[in-house]
Each structure stands twice: as structure tokens, then as C-alpha cells.
Write an enzyme that holds these catalytic residues in place. Sequence first.
Site, PDB file in Angstrom:
ATOM      1  CE  LYS A 122      -2.284   3.593   2.362  1.00 38.29           C
ATOM      2  NZ  LYS A 122      -1.836   4.753   2.695  1.00 38.29           N
ATOM      3  N   GLY A 142      -5.245  11.096  -0.834  1.00 37.96           N
ATOM      4  CA  GLY A 142      -5.279  12.100  -0.210  1.00 37.96           C
ATOM      5  C   GLY A 142      -5.236  13.432  -0.603  1.00 37.96           C
ATOM      6  CE  LYS A 145      -0.104   4.587   7.250  1.00 39.78           C
ATOM      7  NZ  LYS A 145      -1.241   4.985   5.785  1.00 39.78           N
ATOM      8  CG  ASP A 190      -3.867   2.512   5.198  1.00 42.17           C
ATOM      9  OD1 ASP A 190      -2.886   2.649   4.450  1.00 42.17           O
ATOM     10  OD2 ASP A 190      -4.014   3.969   6.436  1.00 42.17           O
ATOM     11  N   GLY A 248      -0.503   8.302  -0.108  1.00 45.48           N
ATOM     12  CA  GLY A 248      -0.576   9.654  -1.427  1.00 45.48           C
ATOM     13  C   GLY A 248       0.168  10.142  -0.962  1.00 45.48           C
TER      14      GLY A 248
END
Length: 247
Positions: free
Chosen positions: A5, A38, A213, A158, A8
Site C-alpha cells: 500500500k 488524499g 493505518k 489502508d 498518497g
Amino acid sequence: MKVIKLGGSLLEQPEDLNALFQSLKQSEDEIVLVHGGGSLVQQWLSTAGLHSEKQSGLRVSPEPHMPYIVGGLAGAANKILMKQAIASGLKPIGLTLYEAGVNCVRQSENLGQVGLCQVSSTEPVPALLADLLMHGYLPIISSIGFGENGEWLNVNADDAAVAVAATYNADLLLITDVEAVLDGSGSPLSHLNSESIQQLTQAGVIKDGMEVKVRGALSAAKRLRRCVRIGSWNVMNNPFSGTQISE
């Protein structure tokens, strides 16, 4: 398979992004990327004159905001990553959670079109990602999902990565713009478990986006029955860096 992951914030750090893709190019693992974006979404909403707010780290997503959120995440952010991957000699393909075989539902009325992933333990594992990996593609999945009636849903990235990892029984790495989860004095924590996460959250040391997260990583560790690691892109080269999350 490894699901990575990407935070951003990496979209705004081309040098780190380039280093990450160079590491991916050298990797012999089957890699799937899941990303947010984001900051980019916030810019688009602000430019459109739309006020955006968050609740517990999740962006409230009214329907009028969704064209900008979908455009920012599945459009611009996804294609920025594809651009960097192509420049690094990789063969990316942009996807949403739907193409990855992850179904989503609305989380609550108060959050608008915020989505929650549903992972089935009985349905067969979707074959598309395995086929793409077999043919040398690097799947890059945005955190946009679709509901039962095709409605757009904004899923926390996440949570999206956790769902993809759970669907494919894959290892999970959460790459962010910090070296690791930090303690109250700003020092990196090498390991966290359920008990220490609860203590640090109650003390306000782990909060906001990092709380989402860390709790997502803990949920994934429990679901996958394996450790999950949070750290910077250096985790790709040093598997012992960052913070290891376990039950």
C-alpha cells in the site's frame, strides 16, 4: 504475492517514488500496489470550492464530491503512478477494487459514499490478478470501490490494501512517508501488538491517520495470521526496517 500500500504523500515525492519503482523492478516477488491520494483529492475539492471534512481519519464523501474523488484517485493519482512505473521499465495496469475482485458497501449514512470492503472466505479467489502477474503486469489498484448497484465508493486506502491482501492471502506492506510508527518522543517503534497499540492509542501517541493505518495493519495481521509491516520505501530493501505489527 505481496500487496504494497502506497501512501498518497509519495505522489508528491518523485525521488522516493522513483527509488521505490527501481526496487520493484529488481524484485522477484509478485507485487500488487494499492494506493490512496488524499492530498490530491483535497486539492481538487478545494479548487471546486467544496468543503471537505474527516471523521476519525476517514474523508466524509457526499455524492456531489464523488466525481472529484474518483477523478483524483482512480484517474490522476493512478496515472501518476503508472507514468513513474513505465519510466522505470515496468508494465503497469491501472485497476479499481472492483476489477481486483473486492466488493464494497457503504459504511454509514454519516460518512456519505465512504465504502467498506467485504472479503468472502467462501467464494473462489478471483483469477484476474494472477493472470496479470503471470503476463508480467504490475497491477496498480486505486482505493475506489463499487457497490452492489454500481455506485462509487471512496474506500480508505489502508482498508483497501488489507482487503486485497486478505482476498489473495498475500503479505502486506504499508509504505508511508515516515520511517516507522513513532513513540511519544519521536523514535521509531520496531514492533507493536494488540496490547501496546491499545496503550499508545489511549495515550494519544498513535492518532488520526496513523491510528487508522495501525488498526488496519493489526486487523490484517489477525485476519492473515501473519505480521504486517509499516515503513518507508526502504522496507523493500531492508525487510527488518519499519514497524512490525502482530496480534
